[in-house]
Write a protein that holds these residues in place. Structure first.
Motif, PDB file in Angstrom:
ATOM      1  N   UNK A   1       0.613  -0.891 -63.295  1.00 50.88           N
ATOM      2  CA  UNK A   1       1.691  -0.169 -62.640  1.00 50.88           C
ATOM      3  C   UNK A   1       3.027  -0.343 -63.344  1.00 50.88           C
ATOM      4  N   UNK A   2       3.849   0.702 -63.303  1.00 48.92           N
ATOM      5  CA  UNK A   2       5.222   0.594 -63.795  1.00 48.92           C
ATOM      6  C   UNK A   2       6.044  -0.165 -62.757  1.00 48.92           C
ATOM      7  N   UNK A   3       7.257  -0.552 -63.142  1.00 44.40           N
ATOM      8  CA  UNK A   3       8.128  -1.267 -62.214  1.00 44.40           C
ATOM      9  C   UNK A   3       8.433  -0.412 -60.989  1.00 44.40           C
ATOM     10  N   UNK A   4       8.662   0.887 -61.198  1.00 45.32           N
ATOM     11  CA  UNK A   4       8.967   1.771 -60.084  1.00 45.32           C
ATOM     12  C   UNK A   4       7.749   1.950 -59.170  1.00 45.32           C
ATOM     13  N   UNK A   5       6.576   2.075 -59.766  1.00 47.50           N
ATOM     14  CA  UNK A   5       5.361   2.204 -58.966  1.00 47.50           C
ATOM     15  C   UNK A   5       5.124   0.958 -58.126  1.00 47.50           C
ATOM     16  N   UNK A   6       5.435  -0.196 -58.680  1.00 47.55           N
ATOM     17  CA  UNK A   6       5.297  -1.443 -57.933  1.00 47.55           C
ATOM     18  C   UNK A   6       6.250  -1.463 -56.750  1.00 47.55           C
ATOM     19  N   UNK A   7       7.468  -0.966 -56.957  1.00 47.77           N
ATOM     20  CA  UNK A   7       8.434  -0.887 -55.862  1.00 47.77           C
ATOM     21  C   UNK A   7       7.923   0.037 -54.761  1.00 47.77           C
ATOM     22  N   UNK A   8       7.393   1.180 -55.160  1.00 45.25           N
ATOM     23  CA  UNK A   8       6.889   2.142 -54.179  1.00 45.25           C
ATOM     24  C   UNK A   8       5.706   1.549 -53.420  1.00 45.25           C
TER      25      UNK A   8
ATOM     26  N   UNK B   1       6.167  11.233 -53.754  1.00 42.80           N
ATOM     27  CA  UNK B   1       4.803  11.762 -53.689  1.00 42.80           C
ATOM     28  C   UNK B   1       4.114  11.676 -55.053  1.00 42.80           C
ATOM     29  N   UNK B   2       4.882  11.903 -56.109  1.00 44.76           N
ATOM     30  CA  UNK B   2       4.319  11.791 -57.460  1.00 44.76           C
ATOM     31  C   UNK B   2       3.884  10.361 -57.734  1.00 44.76           C
ATOM     32  N   UNK B   3       4.713   9.406 -57.346  1.00 46.08           N
ATOM     33  CA  UNK B   3       4.369   7.990 -57.535  1.00 46.08           C
ATOM     34  C   UNK B   3       3.144   7.610 -56.697  1.00 46.08           C
ATOM     35  N   UNK B   4       3.067   8.119 -55.468  1.00 49.29           N
ATOM     36  CA  UNK B   4       1.923   7.826 -54.602  1.00 49.29           C
ATOM     37  C   UNK B   4       0.638   8.340 -55.248  1.00 49.29           C
ATOM     38  N   UNK B   5       0.680   9.544 -55.774  1.00 51.61           N
ATOM     39  CA  UNK B   5      -0.488  10.106 -56.443  1.00 51.61           C
ATOM     40  C   UNK B   5      -0.915   9.267 -57.629  1.00 51.61           C
ATOM     41  N   UNK B   6       0.050   8.788 -58.388  1.00 53.54           N
ATOM     42  CA  UNK B   6      -0.253   7.937 -59.536  1.00 53.54           C
ATOM     43  C   UNK B   6      -0.846   6.612 -59.091  1.00 53.54           C
ATOM     44  N   UNK B   7      -0.326   6.052 -58.001  1.00 55.90           N
ATOM     45  CA  UNK B   7      -0.840   4.790 -57.479  1.00 55.90           C
ATOM     46  C   UNK B   7      -2.287   4.930 -57.024  1.00 55.90           C
ATOM     47  N   UNK B   8      -2.581   6.005 -56.318  1.00 53.04           N
ATOM     48  CA  UNK B   8      -3.950   6.225 -55.859  1.00 53.04           C
ATOM     49  C   UNK B   8      -4.923   6.262 -57.029  1.00 53.04           C
ATOM     50  N   UNK B   9      -4.503   6.905 -58.116  1.00 56.92           N
ATOM     51  CA  UNK B   9      -5.372   7.016 -59.286  1.00 56.92           C
ATOM     52  C   UNK B   9      -5.518   5.680 -60.010  1.00 56.92           C
ATOM     53  N   UNK B  10      -4.413   4.968 -60.175  1.00 55.09           N
ATOM     54  CA  UNK B  10      -4.433   3.740 -60.970  1.00 55.09           C
ATOM     55  C   UNK B  10      -5.197   2.605 -60.293  1.00 55.09           C
ATOM     56  N   UNK B  11      -5.096   2.520 -58.962  1.00 54.23           N
ATOM     57  CA  UNK B  11      -5.784   1.414 -58.279  1.00 54.23           C
ATOM     58  C   UNK B  11      -7.106   1.867 -57.665  1.00 54.23           C
ATOM     59  N   UNK B  12      -7.473   3.114 -57.927  1.00 56.15           N
ATOM     60  CA  UNK B  12      -8.748   3.666 -57.442  1.00 56.15           C
ATOM     61  C   UNK B  12      -8.863   3.558 -55.933  1.00 56.15           C
ATOM     62  N   UNK B  13      -7.761   3.830 -55.233  1.00 57.38           N
ATOM     63  CA  UNK B  13      -7.754   3.801 -53.775  1.00 57.38           C
ATOM     64  C   UNK B  13      -8.030   5.194 -53.232  1.00 57.38           C
ATOM     65  N   UNK B  14      -8.724   5.266 -52.116  1.00 59.67           N
ATOM     66  CA  UNK B  14      -9.065   6.554 -51.523  1.00 59.67           C
ATOM     67  C   UNK B  14      -7.871   7.197 -50.842  1.00 59.67           C
ATOM     68  N   UNK B  15      -7.049   6.366 -50.194  1.00 59.31           N
ATOM     69  CA  UNK B  15      -5.956   6.914 -49.410  1.00 59.31           C
ATOM     70  C   UNK B  15      -4.838   5.886 -49.265  1.00 59.31           C
ATOM     71  N   UNK B  16      -3.838   6.252 -48.505  1.00 60.76           N
ATOM     72  CA  UNK B  16      -2.661   5.403 -48.331  1.00 60.76           C
ATOM     73  C   UNK B  16      -2.999   4.091 -47.622  1.00 60.76           C
ATOM     74  N   UNK B  17      -3.990   4.141 -46.733  1.00 61.05           N
ATOM     75  CA  UNK B  17      -4.388   2.921 -46.029  1.00 61.05           C
ATOM     76  C   UNK B  17      -4.840   1.856 -47.027  1.00 61.05           C
ATOM     77  N   UNK B  18      -5.578   2.262 -48.035  1.00 63.54           N
ATOM     78  CA  UNK B  18      -6.036   1.299 -49.033  1.00 63.54           C
ATOM     79  C   UNK B  18      -4.893   0.845 -49.939  1.00 63.54           C
ATOM     80  N   UNK B  19      -3.866   1.675 -50.081  1.00 58.55           N
ATOM     81  CA  UNK B  19      -2.688   1.230 -50.821  1.00 58.55           C
ATOM     82  C   UNK B  19      -1.989   0.095 -50.073  1.00 58.55           C
ATOM     83  N   UNK B  20      -1.965   0.193 -48.745  1.00 55.79           N
ATOM     84  CA  UNK B  20      -1.368  -0.882 -47.944  1.00 55.79           C
ATOM     85  C   UNK B  20      -2.124  -2.184 -48.178  1.00 55.79           C
ATOM     86  N   UNK B  21      -3.442  -2.103 -48.168  1.00 54.83           N
ATOM     87  CA  UNK B  21      -4.257  -3.292 -48.391  1.00 54.83           C
ATOM     88  C   UNK B  21      -4.019  -3.844 -49.781  1.00 54.83           C
TER      89      UNK B  21
END
Length: 218
Positions: free
Chosen positions: A153-160, A185-205
């Motif tokens: 993750x980039x520094x900004x993605x980590x913040x998001x 929203x762009x950062x969220x989409x990138x996060x989902x792809x980079x951490x292979x998460x299905x949705x926002x709930x898994x991003x929280x985890x």
């Protein structure tokens, strides 16, 4: 925003329809009293959001959610589960079935309307008590390993991701970081792809597993 209400209690269905139908930008396209009816109407009408009860005759809400979300793109239809119960098996079952959020029926009307709008916007939403238990469950029994991807993750993605883990909405994240909602929203989409998460709930985890957010001590 087109909403389908699925609940076996006529009075509650009517109350929800009155509340949602009277809110700006929202319309109730149909009501379902059984899980089977919910699936049928979802396929016929393609609503944006479905308010789904769990305990219903003719196929429960979890089974109906699974049938509705199976093979469908997340943007087609999102399910927000409403329940009187916060039993763990219901929460995990709803998530596994593809629900975008889980709200208790004692929520304030304004919270419900906000939840419908945020669910439509792609933001997984959970009642605070449920989110806490959800996090504890997945930290103790992780269903997937995503924290190991944080170095990508980039520094900004980590913040998001940190702010997502704290339960902030896209608008709140944008205000906090002084960026646009579109950029969030762009950062969220990138996060989902980079951490292979299905949705926002898994991003929280992921945020909790990676140590970006610490569980609150009560």
């Amino acid at each position: 925003m087109r909403v389908l209400i699925a609940d076996d209690q006529p009075l509650l269905r009517h109350s929800l329809a009155t509340l949602i139908g009277g809110a700006p930008g929202l319309t109730v396209v149909a009501e379902a009293a059984t899980g089977r009816d919910a699936v049928r109407l979802a396929r016929e009408l393609a609503p944006d959001v479905i308010l789904m009860d769990i305990r219903m005759p003719g196929g429960d809400g979890i089974e109906a959610t699974r049938d509705i979300t199976a093979g469908a793109a997340p943007s087609v239809c999102r399910v927000l589960v409403l329940s009187m119960f916060e039993l763990d098996e219901y929460v995990y079952g709803a998530l596994r079935a593809g629900a975008s959020g889980f709200l208790l029926k004692d929520a304030h009307p304004a919270q419900l309307l906000d939840a419908v709008r945020r669910t439509h916007a792609g933001e997984s939403l959970f009642a605070p008590a449920i989110l806490s238990r959800l996090v504890e469950h997945y930290v103790d029994h992780p269903a997937f390993s995503a924290a190991g991807h944080l170095h990508q993750l980039t520094a900004r993605e980590t913040e998001v991701l940190t702010l997502v883990g704290r339960g902030l909405s896209n608008t709140e994240i944008a205000d906090t970081l002084l960026i646009s909602v579109k950029t969030v929203k762009t950062h969220i989409g990138s996060l989902l792809a980079k951490v292979a998460a299905r949705d926002r709930a898994q991003l929280v985890i992921t945020a909790y597993e990676g140590g970006l957010v610490a569980p609150r001590v009560t």
